[in-house]
Design an enzyme around this catalytic site. Sequence first.
Site, PDB file in Angstrom:
ATOM      1  N   ASP A 101     -24.331 -16.418  38.911  1.00 37.14           N
ATOM      2  CA  ASP A 101     -25.771 -16.288  39.075  1.00 37.14           C
ATOM      3  C   ASP A 101     -26.085 -15.147  40.049  1.00 37.14           C
ATOM      4  O   ASP A 101     -25.564 -15.110  41.163  1.00 37.14           O
ATOM      5  CB  ASP A 101     -26.303 -17.617  39.627  1.00 37.14           C
ATOM      6  CG  ASP A 101     -27.816 -17.683  39.676  1.00 37.14           C
ATOM      7  OD1 ASP A 101     -28.418 -17.806  38.599  1.00 37.14           O
ATOM      8  OD2 ASP A 101     -28.375 -17.593  40.789  1.00 37.14           O
ATOM      9  N   GLU A 108     -24.551 -12.452  35.579  1.00 36.67           N
ATOM     10  CA  GLU A 108     -25.974 -12.649  35.275  1.00 36.67           C
ATOM     11  C   GLU A 108     -26.796 -11.734  36.170  1.00 36.67           C
ATOM     12  O   GLU A 108     -27.356 -12.156  37.171  1.00 36.67           O
ATOM     13  CB  GLU A 108     -26.399 -14.112  35.474  1.00 36.67           C
ATOM     14  CG  GLU A 108     -27.812 -14.390  34.976  1.00 36.67           C
ATOM     15  CD  GLU A 108     -28.853 -14.593  36.071  1.00 36.67           C
ATOM     16  OE1 GLU A 108     -30.008 -14.855  35.723  1.00 36.67           O
ATOM     17  OE2 GLU A 108     -28.530 -14.488  37.281  1.00 36.67           O
TER      18      GLU A 108
END
Lengths: 677, 677
Positions: B395, B424
Amino acid sequence: MSRDEDVQPIALADGRSRAVIENIQPAVDGGRFAVKRVVGDEVVIEADCFADGHDMVACRLQWRRAGEPAWRSAAMQPLVNDRWRASFVVDSLGSWEYTVCAWVDPFQSWQHDFARRVDADDLRVAAVTGAALIEQAAQRAARHADAELLRAWSRELAQAAGDAALSTEALARIGSDSPRAAVANRYPDLRHAFTHPQVFPLTVERERARFSAWYEFFPRSASPDATRHGSFADCEAWLPYVKRMGFDVLYFPPIHPIGRARRKGRNNTLNAQPDDLGSPWAVGAAQGGHDAILGELGTLADFRRLVQRAAELDIDIALDIAFQCAPDHPWVAEHPQWFRKRSDGSIQYAENPPKKYQDIYPFDFESDDWRAMWEALAGVFEHWVAQGVRVFRVDNPHTKAYAFWEWVIVRVRALQPEVVFLSEAFTRPRVMHRLAKLGFSQSYTYFTWRNTKRELTTYFTELAQGPGREYFRPNAWPNTPDILPAALQYGGRPVFMARVTMAATLCANYGIYGPAYELLENRALRAGGEEYLDSEKFERRVWDRAREDSLAEFIAVLNRARRANPALQSDAGLRFLAIDNEQLLAYTKTSADGGNTVVCIVNLDPHHTQSGWVEIDLATFGMQPGQAYQLHDLISDAHYLWQDARNYVSLDPQRTPVHVMELRTRMKREHDFDYFL
Amino acid sequence: MSRDEDVQPIALADGRSRAVIENIQPAVDGGRFAVKRVVGDEVVIEADCFADGHDMVACRLQWRRAGEPAWRSAAMQPLVNDRWRASFVVDSLGSWEYTVCAWVDPFQSWQHDFARRVDADDLRVAAVTGAALIEQAAQRAARHADAELLRAWSRELAQAAGDAALSTEALARIGSDSPRAAVANRYPDLRHAFTHPQVFPLTVERERARFSAWYEFFPRSASPDATRHGSFADCEAWLPYVKRMGFDVLYFPPIHPIGRARRKGRNNTLNAQPDDLGSPWAVGAAQGGHDAILGELGTLADFRRLVQRAAELDIDIALDIAFQCAPDHPWVAEHPQWFRKRSDGSIQYAENPPKKYQDIYPFDFESDDWRAMWEALAGVFEHWVAQGVRVFRVDNPHTKAYAFWEWVIVRVRALQPEVVFLSEAFTRPRVMHRLAKLGFSQSYTYFTWRNTKRELTTYFTELAQGPGREYFRPNAWPNTPDILPAALQYGGRPVFMARVTMAATLCANYGIYGPAYELLENRALRAGGEEYLDSEKFERRVWDRAREDSLAEFIAVLNRARRANPALQSDAGLRFLAIDNEQLLAYTKTSADGGNTVVCIVNLDPHHTQSGWVEIDLATFGMQPGQAYQLHDLISDAHYLWQDARNYVSLDPQRTPVHVMELRTRMKREHDFDYFL
């Protein structure tokens, strides 16, 4: 895992260094070789600099003359997409270097956030942080006055943060003090700065490396007396002629004693007569080798005087350095280990089986005695530099070891940074580029054999825009003593005019072999070949410079146009134009500052008038659709008024097959138009 | 002069080493970062290798697994213009490396010249030289039999050279003995060989790094009982559904205890109710942090069983690693030095002034205790690897220090080379590329916001052909829990079909966030925004998988087409086709061996039938003008017969807005045509 071991120490050492730098440009092979510029150039450097997250990144360009202990630096300015740019001016000859340093900037990040805060509590908390950052900047301040100013600001901001009666707006104003912030930004926190480990080399040469007009000439033919061998004194008498034509480099084939053993006769025959002069490239005889002068040409003192006389006219005498030996070169006996041996014990002559060149012994760059040989060859350059020579044309550098060139060019430049080297390598593209990377200032090109519109467009676009633009400076020659191209043999005067015009305008550096060129010499030794008949390589020639059909005045006009127009003094800024006739080549060159543009149109067909519609991209030159603009033909002195993008041109090869026109988009006064309307 | 000092030692050390090597490809930033491949790939390497002069150059590619003491090698083959090529196959996971070695080859140079000699005396002299070279090769021969063979040849050639009675032709034959020359060439003279000093790194991953289909799913919504929180046991029951759709990575948002402090309520509200579940990305609470499991989901044993069950179906469970802490994460109290402090002593929450994210504490990568912090973060990966996890979606990696990622990815791969990392980072291009260079296996893309024909063509051409092709593996997502793009909100079912088809065929790696995707969820929290209404980020949802309008079967067909067609399993081989309708996108993908081609046509207009003429470049597929060829639509199972370059297509979005067609250019039997004619 070895990669693990490779990477960990690097990463760990820089753990808190969050900024990264990528793709520093210009760079030749990632910094392995030097970018080239000339004195006075503004060197523009770009790099991608960024960090993780949203903190503000700052970066600076660092540069210095090689060997200086400290870097000079300038803040880089952001462009788009994390690209940054800065520049510096190189004000002296020699080796320079640059790199980039980047860091996450706590003070700038604080500034950025502080200006966006709206909540009063947040603003007070942030003001205290800012006061601390400003105090740190004060501690780093080199100037006492700056430190005092920053300390005062820090105290003021800290007090304001603690003053509950102060409005949010007033506090925000105190923290957003641009003049004082500018002072703080002079003293950034560089504790976690990252400096790119690659130091990028940059070679700065004199302007002549970038912009020069060469005239190749055989001193043996300099005598006005057909019965006498030319001398350096005779060459002196040619200087005004060369100067009038506008050349600034006068280049001589080798001036050394010429081998007697296996000497070549006229027209490259094997049975030389006693009075045959032989080829100057068969270097060396009993009288001496690469540091000696052929007796007929004069003495070393004569040579020095010639170099001095030329210098007074701002003309460089260029010598041809051909590292090969005639069989009777003194080095062959003194240093036989510098040459390859055949299995029969004889020295290996040059050959490309089944062809043999028995009058030439190449050096063996795999010799076990290579160190001494390199020293001796470097000594040749050093000897001629000591006589005042500042320009060398190197013969066939691609047949000598690359490592030698890289070493010797650095060595000669350390002695005399003005020296310009021209690489005479007509060979494969990678090889030619390698030599340029190794340090040659200029390089011969394929122009000599590029004739069609497509060939010329493709080749010169590549030269101007390809990666070589940072290190490969083309020097275009329409002829050489070795090459009388087919186009010149059959095309007559229009081709001689067109080819020299293209050389002089497509390339900031160009040259001709004269007087063969301006006197339109087109007789080949053999049909289908490129050798001149009665080549000066093997005999003296007598040239009638006064001939009416001489192109000397045409060439003088070309060279004047080059000197008057900065656009023609650099290889950048070349752009080909669309023109609806395959026999017409059209291009513009524009100076770096955009202030000077030359439009050239060339009729490639020597036999017929060709006409067509040429398209000028008006926006490129800051013009509007429908706008009128003036073109001043620097050859014919005619003035043309063009309007809008498409304009008609027609060129009769029997008159002048070229236009070389200065573009004037902004008329100084209304009546500038009157002149030609 | 410092440059002088820099260069001289290098050049002098290699004085007789005449071969040079330039432009080794592939290379990422000159070898600073690794090129990426998967197990079984043939890695093709090219380089420019050449030397001065006319001697023959030879070169070899060298490669090894990182850490191996010896190089493996293969002779490189010449292409054109001094370019050489060779390849090797990577047969195991992990770090590899390669470089190139080149040399001037005396024996090959002799061979080349010997074959061209015509003069009898020259031939004899050369034969003696050749005999000596062959004898030297014999001395280098590793195999006794080779040494014997070469010694015999050397003696034979030397004797023949001395035999005046022997004809020139016979002598030439003895010297030009190809089979024995091949043996000699196995033992080249490498005394002056040059090995490129840069060792180029290469990361070899498993095939799933290059070819994968991801299904993102919230375990909290796995329960079939609307009143109960989903568990890992419930997730097990979903595995057959995921498998039937053809996905091979099942990716969960963070599975850790969720912070209680400042927990967000439904629809990202600030006043969470006691029964609100909070966001899984608010990692950590009293129950534990990044190595703990949210109690409602089950135990570590439950998780391991789920990973095992998935593995039995060849499905990877991917975990989401979000390196940030909720205020009640244990590390906040245990290691307050890993976080930034505000000037009031509180810990700095995430913010982008004036926006605040007070439920999230970011790590401070400039912490003085960064070494311990890096170790702890690496420990998170290691913990989950120990539970059997082999795929991590990271993330927001772009808000953590780059150096950390380079270090931690190497470290995790050293432990378990099968691990795949997905980055990401929806951010600026340079940043996304940097993360890919640092080692992330796959990267999120801008596909989510690329809608028009021009946008899609430009972007995917850049991904397939730009420099990123060696290290940036795109993973295309039409939606994510954070992004419900406008096109999906307003375009209805045709857009859902078109977007997932493009993701699955333009990109070898793609994913969807389901069941929101296959169940056509299109309700946004706010008009003009991209947040889902009633987002699973903040609450459980109950999904009716049995709905008639579900795209599950359509997606299953797409994934079957991907598995059956190697063309769709790699990002190379993408080529856009001309089609005379701005609403139609047409492209082909072709496998590396050329044996498989898929033609895709997408109607970008969800409202109207669009038709047009698509142009196939016949020559690309080895076809002749006028040729007929078959297209098998893998979605509809229809067969089409096309002929020549231009063919008509029409797509009604209310039926199926896409063609995904296998191209069959060679019919096996005549009656293959009968089927559809």
